[in-house]
Design a protein around this motif. Structure first.
Motif, mmCIF file in Angstrom:
data_model
loop_
_atom_site.group_PDB
_atom_site.id
_atom_site.type_symbol
_atom_site.label_atom_id
_atom_site.label_comp_id
_atom_site.label_asym_id
_atom_site.label_seq_id
_atom_site.Cartn_x
_atom_site.Cartn_y
_atom_site.Cartn_z
ATOM 1 N N ASP A 36 -21.529 -63.613 51.405
ATOM 2 C CA ASP A 36 -21.130 -62.775 50.272
ATOM 3 C C ASP A 36 -20.062 -63.409 49.377
ATOM 4 N N TYR A 39 -22.194 -66.722 45.128
ATOM 5 C CA TYR A 39 -23.649 -66.752 44.997
ATOM 6 C C TYR A 39 -24.074 -68.133 44.500
ATOM 7 N N TYR A 67 -30.817 -61.732 58.201
ATOM 8 C CA TYR A 67 -29.867 -62.258 57.230
ATOM 9 C C TYR A 67 -30.190 -63.699 56.836
ATOM 10 N N TYR A 70 -32.854 -63.375 54.329
ATOM 11 C CA TYR A 70 -32.281 -62.866 53.082
ATOM 12 C C TYR A 70 -31.616 -63.992 52.289
ATOM 13 N N GLN A 74 -32.695 -65.541 48.554
ATOM 14 C CA GLN A 74 -31.742 -65.690 47.455
ATOM 15 C C GLN A 74 -31.689 -67.135 46.957
ATOM 16 N N ARG A 152 -32.069 -49.119 49.626
ATOM 17 C CA ARG A 152 -32.697 -50.368 49.180
ATOM 18 C C ARG A 152 -34.198 -50.205 48.941
ATOM 19 N N PRO A 197 -27.187 -54.052 57.357
ATOM 20 C CA PRO A 197 -27.377 -54.304 55.922
ATOM 21 C C PRO A 197 -26.763 -53.219 55.042
ATOM 22 N N ASP A 198 -26.041 -53.649 54.017
ATOM 23 C CA ASP A 198 -25.395 -52.713 53.096
ATOM 24 C C ASP A 198 -25.300 -53.334 51.704
ATOM 25 N N TRP A 199 -26.349 -54.030 51.313
ATOM 26 C CA TRP A 199 -26.319 -54.763 50.051
ATOM 27 C C TRP A 199 -27.153 -54.054 48.982
ATOM 28 N N GLY A 200 -26.874 -54.366 47.735
ATOM 29 C CA GLY A 200 -27.696 -53.878 46.629
ATOM 30 C C GLY A 200 -27.030 -52.886 45.702
ATOM 31 N N ARG A 201 -25.891 -52.333 46.114
ATOM 32 C CA ARG A 201 -25.246 -51.280 45.316
ATOM 33 C C ARG A 201 -24.896 -51.746 43.898
ATOM 34 N N TYR A 203 -26.049 -54.307 42.233
ATOM 35 C CA TYR A 203 -27.241 -54.643 41.445
ATOM 36 C C TYR A 203 -27.914 -53.376 40.935
#
Length: 213
Positions: A36, A39, A67, A70, A74, A152, A197-201, A203
């Protein structure tokens, strides 16, 4: 590079020899932090490699392979050469299969399967979209069938429709309700543990603004 590799081996050996859940979680948290932090390709590659080494030791855990996949997806978005993009996506697909074998009927894994298909479509939208679009949406639908509260699944379904022409039943109007639902699901979202997983907020916020323009 040699020093990083040796450090990774020491950390993995520590987990293996002590077999402590806390040690596993701590190393996962450190690697998630690497993932994180910035990028860019080198950073994501370092995290992907570390996740895969953790998975190869903690063979009953699906999250390291999740992960790692993931990160590879990316990286594919950051690569310029289409063959290299596909190479990373092929690797990610194998890692997703490993995660899936360890945790079948997992909504997060279905989301990642759809995310992978989106990356494949982006390489050649006209040719691949015809073949993979419906399959991609199906992955997000299956994720919601398993867990209706997974933000998600709404987010990436909405993103797929946002990037789909209206004559294929896509467009901003179709995407926005799903994206707004994702934001509602993000707000009360409580993860089972600190490495889930807690990603995407962020975006989701960005793409909602794009839809409203």
């Amino acid at each position: 590079m040699k020093r990083i590799f040796i450090l990774s081996i020491i950390l993995i050996t520590f987990i293996s020899s002590n077999a402590q859940v806390d040690d596993y979680k701590n190393l996962m948290l450190k690697t998630i932090s690497i993932m994180d932090s910035t990028y860019e390709i080198n950073n994501l590659q370092k995290a992907s490699n570390q996740f895969q080494r953790i998975g190869d030791v903690m063979q009953n855990e699906w999250l390291p392979y999740y992960y790692s996949a993931y990160c590879d997806i990316q990286i594919s978005y950051l690569k310029k050469d289409d063959k290299q993009k596909d190479s990373y996506l092929d690797k990610a697909e194998k890692l997703i299969d490993l995660a899936d074998s360890l945790s079948p009927s997992n909504d997060e894994i279905y989301v990642l399967k759809g995310f992978l298909l989106q990356a494949k479509i982006k390489i050649d939208p006209m040719a691949r979209g015809i073949i993979l679009h419906k399959k991609c949406l199906k992955m997000f639908e299956q994720a919601r069938d398993i867990n209706p509260d997974n933000p998600r699944s709404y987010l990436w379904h909405g993103v797929q429709l946002f990037n789909t022409p209206s004559f294929w039943n896509g467009g901003k109007d179709k995407a926005l309700p799903l994206l707004e639902m994702a934001m509602k699901k993000f707000k009360p979202s409580k993860q089972p543990n600190s490495i889930y997983p807690d990603w995407g907020r962020e975006y989701a916020k960005k793409i909602i603004n794009e839809c409203k323009k």
